[in-house]
Design a protein around this motif. Structure first.
Motif, PDB file in Angstrom:
ATOM      1  N   SER A  53      -4.536 -13.866   8.019  1.00  0.00           N
ATOM      2  CA  SER A  53      -3.805 -12.635   8.357  1.00  0.00           C
ATOM      3  C   SER A  53      -2.385 -12.903   8.844  1.00  0.00           C
ATOM      4  CB  SER A  53      -4.582 -11.824   9.394  1.00  0.00           C
ATOM      5  OG  SER A  53      -4.633 -12.529  10.612  1.00  0.00           O
ATOM      6  N   GLU A  54      -2.059 -14.161   9.167  1.00  0.00           N
ATOM      7  CA  GLU A  54      -0.683 -14.427   9.604  1.00  0.00           C
ATOM      8  C   GLU A  54       0.239 -14.789   8.448  1.00  0.00           C
ATOM      9  OE1 GLU A  54      -0.548 -16.940  13.121  1.00  0.00           O
ATOM     10  OE2 GLU A  54      -2.352 -15.921  13.835  1.00  0.00           O
ATOM     11  N   LYS A  55      -0.336 -15.181   7.314  1.00  0.00           N
ATOM     12  CA  LYS A  55       0.499 -15.534   6.156  1.00  0.00           C
ATOM     13  C   LYS A  55       0.482 -14.457   5.074  1.00  0.00           C
ATOM     14  CE  LYS A  55       0.230 -20.563   6.609  1.00  0.00           C
ATOM     15  NZ  LYS A  55      -0.622 -21.662   6.102  1.00  0.00           N
ATOM     16  N   THR A  56      -0.512 -13.573   5.120  1.00  0.00           N
ATOM     17  CA  THR A  56      -0.559 -12.483   4.149  1.00  0.00           C
ATOM     18  C   THR A  56       0.475 -11.440   4.555  1.00  0.00           C
ATOM     19  OG1 THR A  56      -2.928 -12.865   3.880  1.00  0.00           O
ATOM     20  CG2 THR A  56      -2.081 -10.746   3.090  1.00  0.00           C
ATOM     21  N   MET A  57       1.358 -11.087   3.628  1.00  0.00           N
ATOM     22  CA  MET A  57       2.417 -10.126   3.946  1.00  0.00           C
ATOM     23  C   MET A  57       2.028  -8.734   3.442  1.00  0.00           C
ATOM     24  SD  MET A  57       4.295 -12.123   5.602  1.00  0.00           S
ATOM     25  CE  MET A  57       5.643 -11.002   5.994  1.00  0.00           C
ATOM     26  N   VAL A  58       2.334  -7.730   4.259  1.00  0.00           N
ATOM     27  CA  VAL A  58       1.948  -6.354   3.927  1.00  0.00           C
ATOM     28  C   VAL A  58       3.169  -5.451   3.968  1.00  0.00           C
ATOM     29  CG1 VAL A  58       0.595  -4.343   4.694  1.00  0.00           C
ATOM     30  CG2 VAL A  58      -0.407  -6.632   4.807  1.00  0.00           C
ATOM     31  N   LYS A  59       3.258  -4.591   2.961  1.00  0.00           N
ATOM     32  CA  LYS A  59       4.304  -3.572   2.924  1.00  0.00           C
ATOM     33  C   LYS A  59       3.603  -2.219   2.839  1.00  0.00           C
ATOM     34  CE  LYS A  59       7.850  -4.536   0.066  1.00  0.00           C
ATOM     35  NZ  LYS A  59       8.659  -4.543  -1.180  1.00  0.00           N
ATOM     36  N   ILE A  60       4.022  -1.266   3.653  1.00  0.00           N
ATOM     37  CA  ILE A  60       3.420   0.074   3.596  1.00  0.00           C
ATOM     38  C   ILE A  60       4.496   1.081   3.207  1.00  0.00           C
ATOM     39  CG2 ILE A  60       2.269   1.900   4.937  1.00  0.00           C
ATOM     40  CD1 ILE A  60       0.728  -0.288   6.330  1.00  0.00           C
TER      41      ILE A  60
ATOM     42  N   ILE B  91       9.890   2.787   2.302  1.00  0.00           N
ATOM     43  CA  ILE B  91       9.160   1.687   2.942  1.00  0.00           C
ATOM     44  C   ILE B  91       9.093   1.965   4.440  1.00  0.00           C
ATOM     45  CG2 ILE B  91       9.163  -0.790   3.474  1.00  0.00           C
ATOM     46  CD1 ILE B  91      10.698  -1.211   0.841  1.00  0.00           C
ATOM     47  N   ILE B  92       7.895   2.012   4.980  1.00  0.00           N
ATOM     48  CA  ILE B  92       7.675   2.341   6.388  1.00  0.00           C
ATOM     49  C   ILE B  92       7.545   1.075   7.218  1.00  0.00           C
ATOM     50  CG2 ILE B  92       5.997   3.415   7.984  1.00  0.00           C
ATOM     51  CD1 ILE B  92       7.387   5.455   6.278  1.00  0.00           C
ATOM     52  N   PHE B  93       6.931   0.059   6.624  1.00  0.00           N
ATOM     53  CA  PHE B  93       6.594  -1.144   7.387  1.00  0.00           C
ATOM     54  C   PHE B  93       6.593  -2.358   6.478  1.00  0.00           C
ATOM     55  CE2 PHE B  93       3.296  -4.234   8.408  1.00  0.00           C
ATOM     56  CZ  PHE B  93       3.568  -4.553   9.722  1.00  0.00           C
ATOM     57  N   GLU B  94       7.102  -3.484   7.001  1.00  0.00           N
ATOM     58  CA  GLU B  94       6.964  -4.775   6.316  1.00  0.00           C
ATOM     59  C   GLU B  94       6.654  -5.813   7.382  1.00  0.00           C
ATOM     60  OE1 GLU B  94      10.786  -4.646   3.825  1.00  0.00           O
ATOM     61  OE2 GLU B  94       9.473  -5.952   2.639  1.00  0.00           O
ATOM     62  N   GLY B  95       5.573  -6.551   7.221  1.00  0.00           N
ATOM     63  CA  GLY B  95       5.210  -7.561   8.212  1.00  0.00           C
ATOM     64  C   GLY B  95       3.956  -8.299   7.799  1.00  0.00           C
TER      65      GLY B  95
ATOM     66  N   GLU C 171      -0.086  -7.934  11.953  1.00  0.00           N
ATOM     67  CA  GLU C 171       0.646  -6.808  12.538  1.00  0.00           C
ATOM     68  C   GLU C 171       0.212  -5.482  11.896  1.00  0.00           C
ATOM     69  OE1 GLU C 171       4.790  -9.406  13.148  1.00  0.00           O
ATOM     70  OE2 GLU C 171       4.534  -8.092  11.415  1.00  0.00           O
ATOM     71  N   ALA C 172       0.094  -5.488  10.574  1.00  0.00           N
ATOM     72  CA  ALA C 172      -0.244  -4.248   9.858  1.00  0.00           C
ATOM     73  C   ALA C 172      -1.564  -3.676  10.352  1.00  0.00           C
ATOM     74  CB  ALA C 172      -0.312  -4.514   8.357  1.00  0.00           C
ATOM     75  N   VAL C 173      -2.515  -4.565  10.569  1.00  0.00           N
ATOM     76  CA  VAL C 173      -3.846  -4.142  10.973  1.00  0.00           C
ATOM     77  C   VAL C 173      -3.825  -3.495  12.358  1.00  0.00           C
ATOM     78  CG1 VAL C 173      -5.928  -5.275  11.871  1.00  0.00           C
ATOM     79  CG2 VAL C 173      -5.266  -5.584   9.479  1.00  0.00           C
ATOM     80  N   SER C 174      -2.960  -3.984  13.243  1.00  0.00           N
ATOM     81  CA  SER C 174      -2.919  -3.372  14.579  1.00  0.00           C
ATOM     82  C   SER C 174      -2.094  -2.089  14.576  1.00  0.00           C
ATOM     83  CB  SER C 174      -2.401  -4.369  15.620  1.00  0.00           C
ATOM     84  OG  SER C 174      -1.009  -4.505  15.511  1.00  0.00           O
ATOM     85  N   GLN C 175      -1.107  -2.011  13.681  1.00  0.00           N
ATOM     86  CA  GLN C 175      -0.237  -0.823  13.641  1.00  0.00           C
ATOM     87  C   GLN C 175      -0.813   0.299  12.780  1.00  0.00           C
ATOM     88  OE1 GLN C 175       2.869  -0.561  15.364  1.00  0.00           O
ATOM     89  NE2 GLN C 175       2.010  -2.351  16.374  1.00  0.00           N
TER      90      GLN C 175
ATOM     91  N   THR D  12       0.852  -1.186   0.000  1.00  0.00           N
ATOM     92  CA  THR D  12       0.000   0.000   0.000  1.00  0.00           C
ATOM     93  C   THR D  12       0.886   1.234   0.000  1.00  0.00           C
ATOM     94  OG1 THR D  12      -1.786  -1.110   1.175  1.00  0.00           O
ATOM     95  CG2 THR D  12      -1.720   1.281   1.340  1.00  0.00           C
ATOM     96  N   THR D  13       0.652   2.112  -0.963  1.00  0.00           N
ATOM     97  CA  THR D  13       1.436   3.348  -1.066  1.00  0.00           C
ATOM     98  C   THR D  13       0.503   4.537  -0.869  1.00  0.00           C
ATOM     99  OG1 THR D  13       2.872   2.236  -2.654  1.00  0.00           O
ATOM    100  CG2 THR D  13       3.053   4.628  -2.534  1.00  0.00           C
ATOM    101  N   LYS D  14       0.869   5.407   0.074  1.00  0.00           N
ATOM    102  CA  LYS D  14       0.056   6.588   0.379  1.00  0.00           C
ATOM    103  C   LYS D  14       0.957   7.795   0.605  1.00  0.00           C
ATOM    104  CE  LYS D  14      -3.787   4.290   2.705  1.00  0.00           C
ATOM    105  NZ  LYS D  14      -4.618   4.210   3.906  1.00  0.00           N
ATOM    106  N   HIS D  15       0.376   8.977   0.537  1.00  0.00           N
ATOM    107  CA  HIS D  15       1.098  10.182   0.928  1.00  0.00           C
ATOM    108  C   HIS D  15       1.370  10.107   2.440  1.00  0.00           C
ATOM    109  CE1 HIS D  15       1.973  14.410   1.671  1.00  0.00           C
ATOM    110  NE2 HIS D  15       2.236  14.496   0.372  1.00  0.00           N
ATOM    111  N   PRO D  16       2.556  10.573   2.885  1.00  0.00           N
ATOM    112  CA  PRO D  16       2.866  10.491   4.320  1.00  0.00           C
ATOM    113  C   PRO D  16       1.747  11.052   5.198  1.00  0.00           C
ATOM    114  CG  PRO D  16       4.785  11.301   3.116  1.00  0.00           C
ATOM    115  CD  PRO D  16       3.682  11.142   2.109  1.00  0.00           C
TER     116      PRO D  16
END
Lengths: 266, 266
Positions: A198-205, A168-172, A176-180, A140-144
């Motif tokens: 949700s434990e196997k899906t990887m998210v990068k922000i 890249i701000i976050f990778e997990g 984790e992404a949903v709580s952060q 997911t890419t967003k303006h800061p």
């Protein structure tokens, strides 16, 4: 249930005939919000005093556009009253005990919970190959400024104000992404529910100071082959935190629910 | 209706319980094909002598996995008999008179025709933004041998045998593509039906001697933003002309049809 930006746009789509149904009752914790919504409609629904009353009338479906808490408090009784349910606050279903209870209630009462595709696409296909999936990643890419205020920054040393290029701000995991990053919850939740959890899906922000869009990229791989979906969303004018597409997909889900006809797509 | 590769895999998915339904009757123009299918199943359906008989029994849905001709001949009577219908040969619906007749019959008899997403994805999203679409393009890349025999080559000077690198073979409307490359018809037809129609949907066909996959890339633009979907399909082992995903999406569509529960995606 819920007369905010999303609830209002759905109500207007019913009122204009785009969704061929009738809006009979509305509820919001704020009476002003309910009244303001009703004042915008030609065909006036009744304002109820209590969310549980919505499913006590002979309606076909209750639409939740309120909050995760509303899902936790009201969803089961909607099914028990033998009404279908559409849920916008899909993050509530990441709690496995809630998911299981509602899933069993659907089977028991022969009712369906509908989750629109939200601000992403390709769920039709990911769902079809769910048994063959080996990996699913969401970037997911967003303006800061759209990331500001996320819980993540309470402990992180990253200063959003100082970001000048794509970073890249976050990778997990999605969990984790949903709580952060709670603002990102719906997209990560839908993808987790439809795919590998949700434990196997990887998210990068990613923060990008040079974009005015919210971009989601999904890459899924497995024995079927490989797929990638990229969606650049223009934020909704009336509620910049919501993508226009999230509202449009809710309207399309209800339109289909209310129509006989040719239903395209899995 | 239709006991070939696709019909057989759907029947096996019902027989194994993956689709929670019962297969009661089958039909194929070839009696051998029907018998061969039935021999593979634990729960034996009845073989009927005439495709119109399929909807004369108290079934919920008839599944067409036969041919465009079968859609033209049988679809209307299925709806008239008040049964739902799933159509695999979606190319038949590009004929507007057929589309309109079936669409009206659905409304009149309160029945639904289901079209699975086939070998592409993202139809959930394209459908949601259909009013805002400005352009839709499909690029299909295949090995030259997968393009062989297309009508296009009767008049074209391109020699597929001599292609050594990625080469654009065709650029035009979905309408033209469908008549020149009938093997590509389902993907182009679905995309046209869900989006901007077969005269505005643009199609590019690319021959790539260095690929063993069928790749479809969809790019859609409009007031909502921009989306692109890329799917690399591994051909099905039992029928290399069909993508594994086309069969999986048909199975998922029927599974959802036969289930109460949580329905994810628009």
């Amino acid at each position: 249930m819920g007369c905010g930006a999303i609830g209002t746009q759905i109500a207007l789509a019913i009122d204009s005939g785009k969704i061929p149904g009738t809006l009979t009752h509305v509820y919001d914790t704020s009476k002003d919000a309910s009244s303001s919504l009703v004042s915008k409609l030609k065909n006036k629904p009744i304002i109820v005093e209590n969310p549980h009353l919505l499913s006590s009338y002979p309606v076909d479906i209750v639409v939740e556009a309120a909050s995760q808490e509303a899902v936790r408090n009201v969803a089961h009784s909607v099914l028990q009253n033998k009404r279908d349910l559409m849920i916008m606050s899909v993050g509530a279903l990441l709690d496995e005990s809630i998911y299981d209870i509602l899933s069993e209630a659907c089977e028991h009462f022969h009712k369906t919970i509908y989750l629109p595709s939200g601000a992403i696409g390709g769920l039709d296909t990911i769902k079809s190959v769910s048994d063959l999936l080996e990996s699913v990643t969401l970037t997911t890419t967003k303006h800061p400024k759209s990331l500001k205020g996320a819980k993540f920054f309470e402990t992180s040393k990253i200063d959003l104000e100082k970001i000048t290029t794509q970073t890249i701000i976050f990778e997990g995991t999605a969990k984790e992404a949903v709580s952060q990053f709670p603002a990102n919850i719906n997209v990560a939740a839908l993808l987790s529910l439809v795919g590998v959890g949700s434990e196997k899906t990887m998210v990068k922000i990613v923060a990008d100071p040079n974009t005015d869009k919210n971009t989601h990229t999904i890459v899924a791989q497995g024995k079927f082959g490989k797929m990638s979906f990229n969606i650049e969303n223009i934020p909704d004018e009336t509620n910049p935190k919501t993508s226009k597409l999230a509202i449009l997909s809710a309207i399309e889900t209800l339109r289909k629910y209310c129509s006989s006809g040719i239903s395209i797509g899995t």
